[in-house]
Design an enzyme around this catalytic site. Structure first.
Site, PDB file in Angstrom:
ATOM      1  CB  ILE A   1      -4.275   1.052 -15.516  1.00 38.14           C
ATOM      2  CG1 ILE A   1      -5.143   2.231 -15.962  1.00 38.14           C
ATOM      3  CG2 ILE A   1      -2.799   1.391 -15.573  1.00 38.14           C
ATOM      4  CD1 ILE A   1      -5.135   3.393 -14.980  1.00 38.14           C
ATOM      5  CG  ASP A   2      -8.847   1.569 -18.188  1.00 38.32           C
ATOM      6  OD1 ASP A   2      -8.365   2.144 -17.195  1.00 38.32           O
ATOM      7  OD2 ASP A   2      -9.088   2.151 -19.264  1.00 38.32           O
TER       8      ASP A   2
ATOM      9  CG  MET B   1      -7.855   6.910 -13.956  1.00 42.57           C
ATOM     10  SD  MET B   1      -6.312   6.947 -14.895  1.00 42.57           S
ATOM     11  CE  MET B   1      -6.140   8.710 -15.175  1.00 42.57           C
TER      12      MET B   1
ATOM     13  NE  ARG C   1     -10.982   5.845 -21.516  1.00 44.89           N
ATOM     14  CZ  ARG C   1     -11.535   7.020 -21.751  1.00 44.89           C
ATOM     15  NH1 ARG C   1     -12.822   7.127 -21.951  1.00 44.89           N
ATOM     16  NH2 ARG C   1     -10.802   8.098 -21.779  1.00 44.89           N
TER      17      ARG C   1
HETATM   18  O1  F6P Z   1      -7.391   3.867 -20.421  1.00 48.67           O
HETATM   19  C1  F6P Z   1      -6.495   4.205 -19.415  1.00 48.67           C
HETATM   20  C2  F6P Z   1      -6.892   5.491 -18.753  1.00 48.67           C
HETATM   21  O2  F6P Z   1      -5.947   5.747 -17.734  1.00 48.67           O
HETATM   22  C3  F6P Z   1      -8.323   5.519 -18.225  1.00 48.67           C
HETATM   23  O3  F6P Z   1      -8.459   4.827 -17.019  1.00 48.67           O
HETATM   24  C4  F6P Z   1      -8.538   7.014 -18.137  1.00 48.67           C
HETATM   25  O4  F6P Z   1      -9.911   7.322 -18.262  1.00 48.67           O
HETATM   26  C5  F6P Z   1      -7.788   7.531 -19.319  1.00 48.67           C
HETATM   27  O5  F6P Z   1      -6.814   6.573 -19.656  1.00 48.67           O
HETATM   28  C6  F6P Z   1      -7.125   8.859 -19.085  1.00 48.67           C
HETATM   29  O6  F6P Z   1      -6.544   9.257 -20.261  1.00 48.67           O
HETATM   30  P1  F6P Z   1      -5.625  10.559 -20.395  1.00 48.67           P
HETATM   31  O7  F6P Z   1      -4.283  10.225 -19.833  1.00 48.67           O
HETATM   32  O8  F6P Z   1      -5.589  10.792 -21.862  1.00 48.67           O
HETATM   33  O9  F6P Z   1      -6.307  11.643 -19.622  1.00 48.67           O
END
Ligand code: F6P
Length: 362
Positions: free
Chosen positions: A139-140, A182, A184
Site C-alpha cells: 500500500i506504501d 500509513m 512507512r
Molecule cells: O508496508 C505496509 C505497511 O502497512 C506500512 O504502511 C506500515 O508501516 C506497516 O506495513 C505495518 O506493518 P504491520 O502490519 O506489521 O504492523
C-alpha cells in the site's frame, strides 16, 4: 517439464492479493498448467504439506475480496529486514530446504507476491536456483522500479473516505482533526489522499515540518473565517531535525514499527493554538477490505504478466508498471530502492498551488 506453478503471498497483506492469485490461476489454466498455493508466505516452503491446489473453478469472488486466501506473514525463518530496511541474509540451510521442497512439490516456477522485504527473499531464493517471478505489492507505493504497486489505490481510497468524514465533523465543531495514515518512509498515501480529500496541512517524511509553519497555516485559515483544519500526517513524518516516532520496542528480526506522530502533532497544535484537536489513526483499515477498480485491474495485469514471464522462462524478474505498459525488471533493480514523494514534484506543487501547507513554510 513440470506443468505446475506455485504462488505465495509474503509480508503484510493488502487489498488485491486475491485478485492476483485469481489472475495467475486463470492464466495458468489457459496454458494447461496447474497452480499450487503455498500457505503462510515463505514459511509454507518449509512445510509443503500446507500447500493447496488452486482450481480455476474456485476463483469466484476473489477479484473483489480482501486479504489473501493463502495467508501471509512478515515473521518467521525468512524474515529479511531489520531497522531501516537493511536486508538480512537468509541462512543457507533454510534456502536449501526451500529448494528441496520446491522440487518435491513438482513445481516449474514460483510466483512471489510481496513488497521490498518479500522480494529480497525472492531474489535470494532465485540466487539459490529456484525459478522465481515477482509481483510488487504494498500500500506504501514505495518501490522505485514500478510506477505503481497494487494496494496503494485502495489505501488512498480508504484514507480519502476517512478525510471526507472528518471534514464534516471538523467543520461542525471548529476543530483541528489530525489523520495519521500509513506509508512507512514514503508520503504517497498522505499526499494523494490529502489532496483527494481536501486536507489543509499534509505532513510527509520527505518534507520535515516545523510547528511554527503548521500553526501559521491554522491562523491564516482562522483569519479567513475557516475555523477548522484537516491535517494529514504520514506515519513516517517528522519535525525538522527530529526523528521518526516509533511504536514500542523494535523486535530483533523486524523493521521498526512506526506510529504515534499524529497524536504528538495534535497535542502540540492544541498547546500552541488553544484549539480543540482530535486524532484518528487509520491503521490497518487501510490494508483491509477489497481492492478498488484500479487495483483490480492492476492486479489482473500483474498476475497475467507473471504467468507470461514463466511461459517465456524469464526468471529472477518482477512485473512492473511503466507508463501504460506492464513490463518486467530484474528483481535486484526493484529491491532496496525506495521511491519517495519528490519534494519539488508535481504532486507537492499541485497541492501548494491550492494553498495546502506541508508544514515547512513560515
Ligand atoms: O508496508 C505496509 C505497511 O502497512 C506500512 O504502511 C506500515 O508501516 C506497516 O506495513 C505495518 O506493518 P504491520 O502490519 O506489521 O504492523
Amino acid at each position: 517439464m513440470s506443468t505446475c506453478i506455485g504462488i505465495l503471498t509474503g509480508g503484510g497483506d493488502c487489498p488485491g492479493l486475491n485478485a492476483v492469485i485469481r489472475a495467475v490461476v486463470k492464466s495458468a489454466t489457459r496454458l494447461g498448467w496447474e497452480t499450487l498455493g503455498i500457505r503462510n508466505g515463505y514459511e509454507g516452503l518449509l512445510t509443503p504439506m500446507a500447500c493447496m491446489k488452486l482450481d480455476h473453478r474456485e476463483m469466484g469472488g476473489l477479484l473483489t475480496s480482501g486479504g489473501t486466501i493463502l495467508g501471509t506473514t512478515n515473521r518467521g525463518r525468512f524474515a529479511a529486514k531489520t531497522g531501516h530496511g537493511e536486508a538480512q541474509g537468509i541462512p543457507q540451510e533454510i534456502l536449501s530446504e526451500a529448494k528441496r521442497n520446491f522440487h518435491s512439490m513438482g513445481l516449474r516456477a514460483l510466483v512471489c507476491v510481496g513488497g521490498d522485504g518479500s522480494l529480497s527473499i525472492a531474489q535470494q531464493l532465485y540466487d539459490h536456483g529456484i525459478p522465481i517471478v515477482g509481483v510488487p505489492k504494498t500500500i506504501d507505493n514505495d518501490l522505485e522500479a514500478t510506477q505503481s504497486t497494487f494496494g496503494f489505490d485502495s489505501a488512498v481510497a480508504c484514507a480519502t473516505d476517512a478525510l471526507d468524514r472528518l471534514h464534516t465533523t471538523a467543520a461542525s465543531h471548529n476543530r483541528v482533526m489530525v489523520l495519521e495514515v500509513m506509508g512507512r518512509y514514503a508520503g504517497w498515501i498522505a499526499a494523494h489522499a490529502g489532496i483527494a480529500g481536501g486536507g489543509d496541512i499534509l505532513l510527509i517524511p520527505e518534507i520535515p515540518y516545523t510547528y511554527e509553519a503548521i500553526c501559521k497555516k491554522i491562523a491564516e485559515r482562522e483569519a479567513m473565517g475557516r475555523l477548522f483544519t484537516l491535517v494529514v500526517v504520514a506515519e513516517g513524518a517528522h519535525p525538522k531535525g527530529g526523528a521518526f516516532v516509533t511504536h514500542g520496542e523494535q523486535a530483533k528480526d523486524r523493521e521498526a514499527r512506526l506510529g504515534g506522530v499524529g497524536e504528538q502533532v495534535a497535542e502540540e497544535i492544541a498547546k500552541r493554538t488553544g484549539k480543540e484537536t482530535r486524532t484518528v489513526v487509520l491503521g490497518h483499515l487501510q490494508r483491509g477490505g477489497g481492492p478498488t477498480c484500479a487495483d483490480r485491474l492492476l492486479c489482473t495485469r500483474f498476475g497475467a504478466a507473471a504467468v507470461k514471464l514463466i511461459q517465456e522462462e524469464k526468471y529472477g524478474r518482477m512485473v512492473a508498471l511503466r507508463g501504460n505498459d506492464t513490463i518486467s525488471v530484474p528483481i535486484p533493480e526493484a529491491i532496496g530502492r525506495l521511491r519517495t514523494v519528490p519534494p519539488n514534484g508535481d504532486i507537492v506543487e499541485t497541492a501548494r498551488m491550492l494553498g495546502v501547507s506541508f508544514g515547512d513554510e513560515v
